[in-house]
Every structure is written in C-alpha cells, then in structure tokens.
Design an enzyme around this catalytic site. Sequence first.
Site, PDB file in Angstrom:
ATOM      1  N   SER A  13       0.807  -1.221   0.000  1.00  0.00           N
ATOM      2  CA  SER A  13       0.000   0.000   0.000  1.00  0.00           C
ATOM      3  C   SER A  13       0.839   1.270   0.000  1.00  0.00           C
ATOM      4  CB  SER A  13      -0.903   0.007   1.237  1.00  0.00           C
ATOM      5  OG  SER A  13      -0.111  -0.196   2.386  1.00  0.00           O
ATOM      6  N   SER A 131      15.427  -6.773   3.497  1.00  0.00           N
ATOM      7  CA  SER A 131      16.219  -6.504   4.693  1.00  0.00           C
ATOM      8  C   SER A 131      16.565  -5.015   4.685  1.00  0.00           C
ATOM      9  CB  SER A 131      17.453  -7.410   4.687  1.00  0.00           C
ATOM     10  OG  SER A 131      18.296  -7.131   5.763  1.00  0.00           O
ATOM     11  N   TYR A 145      15.234  -2.332  15.545  1.00  0.00           N
ATOM     12  CA  TYR A 145      15.003  -2.462  14.094  1.00  0.00           C
ATOM     13  C   TYR A 145      16.170  -3.233  13.462  1.00  0.00           C
ATOM     14  CZ  TYR A 145      14.345  -1.079   9.192  1.00  0.00           C
ATOM     15  OH  TYR A 145      14.180  -1.087   7.829  1.00  0.00           O
ATOM     16  N   LYS A 149      16.276  -6.977  11.413  1.00  0.00           N
ATOM     17  CA  LYS A 149      16.806  -7.218  10.065  1.00  0.00           C
ATOM     18  C   LYS A 149      17.952  -8.231  10.122  1.00  0.00           C
ATOM     19  CE  LYS A 149      13.936  -4.517   7.829  1.00  0.00           C
ATOM     20  NZ  LYS A 149      12.881  -5.088   6.971  1.00  0.00           N
TER      21      LYS A 149
HETATM   22  P1  NDP Z   1       6.389   2.289   4.382  1.00  0.00           P
HETATM   23  O1  NDP Z   1       6.041   2.683   5.772  1.00  0.00           O
HETATM   24  O2  NDP Z   1       6.107   3.205   3.268  1.00  0.00           O
HETATM   25  O3  NDP Z   1       5.720   0.880   4.026  1.00  0.00           O
HETATM   26  C1  NDP Z   1       5.589  -0.126   4.986  1.00  0.00           C
HETATM   27  C2  NDP Z   1       4.506  -1.070   4.519  1.00  0.00           C
HETATM   28  O4  NDP Z   1       4.402  -2.136   5.488  1.00  0.00           O
HETATM   29  C3  NDP Z   1       3.157  -0.401   4.417  1.00  0.00           C
HETATM   30  O5  NDP Z   1       2.569  -0.755   3.187  1.00  0.00           O
HETATM   31  C4  NDP Z   1       2.380  -0.993   5.572  1.00  0.00           C
HETATM   32  O6  NDP Z   1       1.026  -1.237   5.230  1.00  0.00           O
HETATM   33  C5  NDP Z   1       3.037  -2.340   5.732  1.00  0.00           C
HETATM   34  N1  NDP Z   1       2.782  -2.914   7.065  1.00  0.00           N
HETATM   35  C6  NDP Z   1       3.139  -2.421   8.277  1.00  0.00           C
HETATM   36  N2  NDP Z   1       2.689  -3.231   9.247  1.00  0.00           N
HETATM   37  C7  NDP Z   1       2.040  -4.254   8.625  1.00  0.00           C
HETATM   38  C8  NDP Z   1       1.350  -5.399   9.066  1.00  0.00           C
HETATM   39  N3  NDP Z   1       1.210  -5.697  10.383  1.00  0.00           N
HETATM   40  N4  NDP Z   1       0.806  -6.245   8.152  1.00  0.00           N
HETATM   41  C9  NDP Z   1       0.911  -5.973   6.825  1.00  0.00           C
HETATM   42  N5  NDP Z   1       1.524  -4.879   6.331  1.00  0.00           N
HETATM   43  C10 NDP Z   1       2.093  -4.040   7.238  1.00  0.00           C
HETATM   44  O7  NDP Z   1       7.955   1.919   4.434  1.00  0.00           O
HETATM   45  P2  NDP Z   1       9.000   1.394   3.337  1.00  0.00           P
HETATM   46  O8  NDP Z   1       8.352   1.234   2.026  1.00  0.00           O
HETATM   47  O9  NDP Z   1      10.198   2.224   3.481  1.00  0.00           O
HETATM   48  O10 NDP Z   1       9.358  -0.040   3.950  1.00  0.00           O
HETATM   49  C11 NDP Z   1       9.218  -1.256   3.235  1.00  0.00           C
HETATM   50  C12 NDP Z   1      10.316  -2.211   3.690  1.00  0.00           C
HETATM   51  O11 NDP Z   1      11.591  -1.687   3.327  1.00  0.00           O
HETATM   52  C13 NDP Z   1      10.370  -2.459   5.190  1.00  0.00           C
HETATM   53  O12 NDP Z   1      10.609  -3.831   5.440  1.00  0.00           O
HETATM   54  C14 NDP Z   1      11.565  -1.626   5.629  1.00  0.00           C
HETATM   55  O13 NDP Z   1      12.160  -2.149   6.791  1.00  0.00           O
HETATM   56  C15 NDP Z   1      12.473  -1.773   4.425  1.00  0.00           C
HETATM   57  N6  NDP Z   1      13.513  -0.748   4.284  1.00  0.00           N
HETATM   58  C16 NDP Z   1      13.187   0.585   4.220  1.00  0.00           C
HETATM   59  C17 NDP Z   1      14.187   1.551   4.126  1.00  0.00           C
HETATM   60  C18 NDP Z   1      13.891   3.025   4.124  1.00  0.00           C
HETATM   61  O14 NDP Z   1      14.823   3.823   4.349  1.00  0.00           O
HETATM   62  N7  NDP Z   1      12.669   3.443   3.865  1.00  0.00           N
HETATM   63  C19 NDP Z   1      15.603   1.154   4.032  1.00  0.00           C
HETATM   64  C20 NDP Z   1      15.828  -0.262   4.099  1.00  0.00           C
HETATM   65  C21 NDP Z   1      14.821  -1.161   4.203  1.00  0.00           C
HETATM   66  P3  NDP Z   1      -0.249  -0.526   5.887  1.00  0.00           P
HETATM   67  O15 NDP Z   1      -0.819   0.308   4.795  1.00  0.00           O
HETATM   68  O16 NDP Z   1      -1.125  -1.662   6.231  1.00  0.00           O
HETATM   69  O17 NDP Z   1       0.219   0.275   7.073  1.00  0.00           O
END
Ligand code: NDP
Length: 270
Positions: A13, A131, A145, A149
């Site tokens: 999303s 990760s 966090y 990871k």
């Molecule tokens: P966002 O916050 O934009 O996206 C996180 C997503 O995870 C949302 O779509 C959210 O959906 C979903 N989510 C959270 N909790 C749940 C749950 N209980 N069940 C199902 N879905 C859930 O962050 P990012 O896009 O940045 O993060 C995506 C991944 O990338 C993560 O694993 C993060 O650790 C990793 N990452 C991010 C970095 C960054 O700097 N941004 C760097 C390195 C890794 P909902 O709409 O339901 O809340």
Amino acid sequence: MPKQKVVVITGASSGIGEATARLLAQNGYCVFGGARNPSRARPISGVKFGTLDVTDDASVVSFVDWVLSEAGKIDILINNAGVSLAGPVEQTSIAEATKVFDVNVFGPLRMIRAVLPSMRSARSGLIVNISSVLGFLPAPFMGIYASTKHALEGMSESLDHEIRDFNVRVILMEPAFTNTNLDVNSANTEAPLGVYSSQVEATMKTVVAQIKSAPGPELVAERILAALEGPYKMRQPVGRQATLLSRLRRFVPAKGFDGSLRKSFGFRKA
Ligand code: NDP
C-alpha cells in the site's frame, strides 16, 4: 492458471511495496498486493489488493488461500511489510520490541510457512526478503530495528539451505535509506530519553535528513525487478551507498569502521 509469473507482495500500500507492485505489473507479472486496509491503498493497474495483516495467523492463511484460488500458484513471495522503531535500547520495553519483531521477522515467517507448501510441490519458487543496510550494519538508536533485520538475514540464509533441493531460493535485498514514509509510519520508544536525549535528537536529525535526501522507492523496485530477472545472488545491496557499505563492512578492520560510523552519527570518538 496464468502463464505470467504470480507475485505476492506484502505491504503493497505504500513506499517500496507500492513502487514494486507497480513496476512488476508494468513488466507483465501477475501481482497480488497485501494491505491491512486495501480500501485505503491507491489502486494500481494490474495489481489485485487483498486484506493482509502479517501479524495475524488467520489473515495470512486466508490471504494466501485467496491468491492460490485466484491464480493457482505463487511463483514469487516478496516479504516487504515492515516497521521501524527509534530509540535507545535501554529505554525499549519488551512490548515495543515484540511489536517490531512481530511485523519484521514473524510476519515473513508466517508468509513463508503459508506459501512454501505450494512452492515445494511445484518445485519452483523465489522468496525475496526486504532486509536493510541495518541487516548487516547496526546503527545507534535503531537497535531493535537492526536486530529484526539481522534476524531476517539469519533466517533467510538458514532457509535457503533447507529449500534449495526443492528448487526454491531466498534473496535478501539490502536497501540503504530510501525516501518513503517509513519514519512517519513508525514509532519512537515511549520511555523518557533521559541521559540519551541530546544524542538521540542529533542522531535522528541526521537520519531524517538522510531519508529525505535519499532516492525514492522506485530504485529499490528496479533492483528487485533486476534480481527476479537476473542471475541468482543471495545478498543484494541496493544502490551505490549500500554496495559501498557492504564492501567496507567486509573488508575494513573493525576498529576503523567503528570510528567512521560513530563520526557519521556525530558521536564522540572512543
Ligand atoms: P512504508 O512505511 O512506506 O511501508 C511499509 C509497509 O508495510 C506499508 O505498506 C504498511 O502497510 C506495511 N505494514 C506495516 N505493518 C504491517 C502489518 N502488520 N501487516 C501488513 N503490512 C504491514 O515503508 P517502506 O516502504 O520504506 O518499507 C518497506 C520495507 O523496506 C520495510 O521492510 C523496511 O524495513 C524496508 N527498508 C526501508 C528503508 C527506508 O529507508 N525506507 C531502508 C531499508 C529497508 P499498511 O498500509 O497496512 O500500514
């Protein structure tokens, strides 16, 4: 059964999940996106959204059953859903830490357990776990966090040995800071910061500035697409900064590395 490859993406999303869902659909994949509240997700052409909370056993099972009933198979699982937690390790309650582990580690475990039987019987599949650079390089005030990871990396490497004979492999994508709403969507530890207060504030300022000036989630999406279509490699740092950090972590002596990491977060040299 669709001829196209069927992909499941958790957390589709927003951020990296949304960008990946869009790019894979544009490139001919049949994409199923999970969201806790699909009615709030922006529609993406070619992506079917379903309700998925990765912390809920029943939600995971019914989402996977739904995809299998619609598509008959799952070729690729992308465990992307994640949350962060900022704050000193000492001030982190067990309840706060448990919540982060439930999404970032047990979430992928639930998804893997639900999807693997169909991949094993098809004798084909790929699991992509998102990760982070923090999965090989812990940073201050992100200890929980970073530990989720690291746990995800350990689980992925063990799993990859276990399922390789079934022609199913695991990939770890390791993005550096990416300009998404992860920081806004995530929590800070609730206890007063006490003695850590000024250092936490300085570090978090650096982190937020780095996120805001970082590349957008499209870069990670492109790297995921390249990983799906290129030769297999387990660990894939995303972008120049992550690749450099991954090499430095392996080859620079620990003492020198420790000093430069402390400097980059404004810590006193120790
Ligand atoms: P966002 O916050 O934009 O996206 C996180 C997503 O995870 C949302 O779509 C959210 O959906 C979903 N989510 C959270 N909790 C749940 C749950 N209980 N069940 C199902 N879905 C859930 O962050 P990012 O896009 O940045 O993060 C995506 C991944 O990338 C993560 O694993 C993060 O650790 C990793 N990452 C991010 C970095 C960054 O700097 N941004 C760097 C390195 C890794 P909902 O709409 O339901 O809340």
